[in-house]
Write an enzyme that holds these catalytic residues in place. Structure first.
Site, mmCIF file in Angstrom:
data_model
loop_
_atom_site.group_PDB
_atom_site.id
_atom_site.type_symbol
_atom_site.label_atom_id
_atom_site.label_comp_id
_atom_site.label_asym_id
_atom_site.label_seq_id
_atom_site.Cartn_x
_atom_site.Cartn_y
_atom_site.Cartn_z
ATOM 1 N N ASP A 116 -14.112 25.508 -49.405
ATOM 2 C CA ASP A 116 -14.272 24.067 -49.265
ATOM 3 C C ASP A 116 -13.460 23.618 -48.039
ATOM 4 O OD1 ASP A 116 -14.697 21.276 -50.070
ATOM 5 O OD2 ASP A 116 -12.593 21.335 -50.662
ATOM 6 N N LEU A 117 -13.724 22.423 -47.551
ATOM 7 C CA LEU A 117 -12.999 21.923 -46.375
ATOM 8 C C LEU A 117 -11.933 20.898 -46.740
ATOM 9 C CD1 LEU A 117 -15.893 21.710 -43.736
ATOM 10 C CD2 LEU A 117 -14.015 23.354 -43.849
ATOM 11 N N ASP A 118 -12.325 19.667 -47.036
ATOM 12 C CA ASP A 118 -11.345 18.610 -47.306
ATOM 13 C C ASP A 118 -10.532 18.922 -48.561
ATOM 14 O OD1 ASP A 118 -12.049 16.479 -45.229
ATOM 15 O OD2 ASP A 118 -13.989 16.933 -46.137
ATOM 16 N N THR A 162 -19.072 22.944 -48.341
ATOM 17 C CA THR A 162 -18.544 21.582 -48.295
ATOM 18 C C THR A 162 -19.598 20.544 -48.683
ATOM 19 O OG1 THR A 162 -17.597 19.935 -46.765
ATOM 20 C CG2 THR A 162 -19.131 21.521 -45.836
ATOM 21 N N GLY A 163 -19.117 19.366 -48.993
ATOM 22 C CA GLY A 163 -20.017 18.243 -49.200
ATOM 23 C C GLY A 163 -20.400 17.584 -47.888
ATOM 24 N N LYS A 188 -22.680 24.208 -54.908
ATOM 25 C CA LYS A 188 -22.144 25.196 -53.965
ATOM 26 C C LYS A 188 -22.281 26.604 -54.540
ATOM 27 C CE LYS A 188 -18.562 22.147 -51.998
ATOM 28 N NZ LYS A 188 -17.111 22.041 -51.703
ATOM 29 N N ASP A 239 -10.898 22.582 -54.302
ATOM 30 C CA ASP A 239 -9.941 21.631 -54.890
ATOM 31 C C ASP A 239 -10.600 20.520 -55.690
ATOM 32 O OD1 ASP A 239 -10.972 20.220 -52.535
ATOM 33 O OD2 ASP A 239 -9.370 18.781 -52.944
ATOM 34 N N ASN A 275 -16.670 19.325 -57.361
ATOM 35 C CA ASN A 275 -17.887 19.861 -56.726
ATOM 36 C C ASN A 275 -17.744 21.343 -56.366
ATOM 37 O OD1 ASN A 275 -15.987 19.141 -54.722
ATOM 38 N ND2 ASN A 275 -17.580 18.897 -53.176
#
Length: 268
Positions: free
Chosen positions: A8-10, A42-43, A194, A217, A220
Site C-alpha cells: 500500500d502507499l499512503d 493502492t486506492g 487488492k 495499514d 482496504n
C-alpha cells in the site's frame, strides 16, 4: 524466499507527508536488481501511481483503485473492472447535499470532484495529478474505477460510518465498499479488492500467492494481507485492521520508513 512484494502507499510505503523517501527509492531499486517483483497496491489513480513509478525509475506492477485496475511493469492495462453505469450514477448523488462530504470519481484517466477540496490535494506531493470539477447530476458514467467520499478530517469518521451503513443496506453485494482511511470511504465494482488483484499479478508472473509478501495499514488492505504468503500490518494502522487480522505481524510506522527497513533486512 518471497518473489513478489506488494505494498500500500499512503500510511504504509509513503511518509506521513505522502511522499517517497530517498531511502525507500534506494531499497526498491535494489530489490529489482535482485529480480524481486514490486507491486504498488493502492486506492490511488493509475495516472498518479505511474508518475510516482517513473520518478522512482523502477519497473513495477500497479494495482490501483483498490484493485479495479491492474497495469503491468510496462504500463499495459491487464485487468479492469468498472462500476456498472447505473450504479455509478446513483452513487455519485448519494452525498450531493451533504456539506461535510466531498464526492470523488475516478473515470478513465481523470479524477473528478464535486467541489473544491484543498485537503485532498495535500496527498499529492510526488506527482502533478489533480482533479476536475463535475456535476453529479450530469456526467458520463462509463469507465468508472471507483467513487469515494472524503471529509476534511478524521473526526468525521462516525459520519462516514453512517454513510457506509446506508450504502451497504442499499447496494448489498452489487458493489465493494471499504475504508482506506478514517476520512475516506471507497466504492468499487462487486468483488473488487487488492487481494483479488494481487492474485492476478502473481499468476501473470507464473507464481503463486504464497510467493508474495504484502504491507498495509487500512481496511482496504484486508484481502491482500490475508491472501499473501505473509501479511505485515503497520504500527500506525487503523485499530479496525489490527482487530480484523490479529495474527499478522505488526511492524514499525511509516514515520520511520518501516517497510523499506523490513525489506532491506529480509532481502538485502
Amino acid at each position: 524466499m518471497f518473489r513478489v512484494v506488494a505494498s500500500d502507499l499512503d500510511g504504509t510505503l509513503l511518509t506521513p507527508e505522502h511522499s517517497l523517501s530517498p531511502y525507500t527509492k534506494q531499497v526498491l531499486q535494489a530489490l529489482r536488481q535482485k529480480d524481486i517483483h514490486f507491486v504498488f497496491a493502492t486506492g490511488r489513480h493509475h495516472i498518479d501511481v505511474a508518475q510516482m513509478r517513473e520518478n522512482m525509475e523502477i519497473d513495477a506492477f500497479m494495482i490501483t483503485s483498490n484493485g479495479a485496475r491492474v497495469h503491468d511493469s510496462a504500463g499495459n492495462l491487464v485487468f479492469s473492472q468498472s462500476i456498472k453505469p447505473h450504479l455509478a450514477s446513483e452513487l455519485a448523488k448519494e452525498c450531493i447535499d451533504d456539506p461535510l462530504v466531498y464526492t470523488h470519481v475516478y473515470r478513465g484517466d481523470n479524477w473528478l470532484i464535486n467541489k473544491e477540496d484543498t485537503y485532498s490535494l495535500s496527498f499529492f506531493r510526488d506527482t502533478d495529478f489533480t482533479y476536475q470539477f463535475f456535476n453529479p447530476l450530469d456526467f458520463a458514467t462509463d469507465d468508472i474505477a471507483k467513487i469515494y467520499y472524503t471529509t476534511s478530517g478524521d473526526e468525521f469518521h462516525p459520519h462516514l460510518v453512517k454513510i457506509k451503513e446506508r450504502l451497504d443496506a442499499k447496494y448489498g453485494d452489487k458493489v465493494s465498499i471499504t475504508f482506506s482511511s478514517l476520512n475516506c470511504l471507497e466504492v468499487m465494482a462487486e468483488n473488487v479488492s487488492k487481494g483479488s488483484a494481487l492474485k492476478k499479478v502473481v499468476e501473470k508472473l507464473g507464481l503463486e500467492l504464497k510467493d508474495s509478501i504484502a504491507f498495509g495499514d487500512g481496511m482496504n488492505d484486508v484481502e491482500m494481507l490475508s491472501l499473501a504468503g505473509k501479511g505485515c500490518i503497520m504500527e500506525n494502522a487503523s485499530a479496525d485492521l489490527k482487530q480484523r487480522l490479529p495474527n499478522l505481524e505488526v511492524i514499525g510506522s511509516n514515520v520511520d520508513d518501516a517497510v523499506p527497513h523490513y525489506l532491506s533486512h529480509l532481502f538485502l
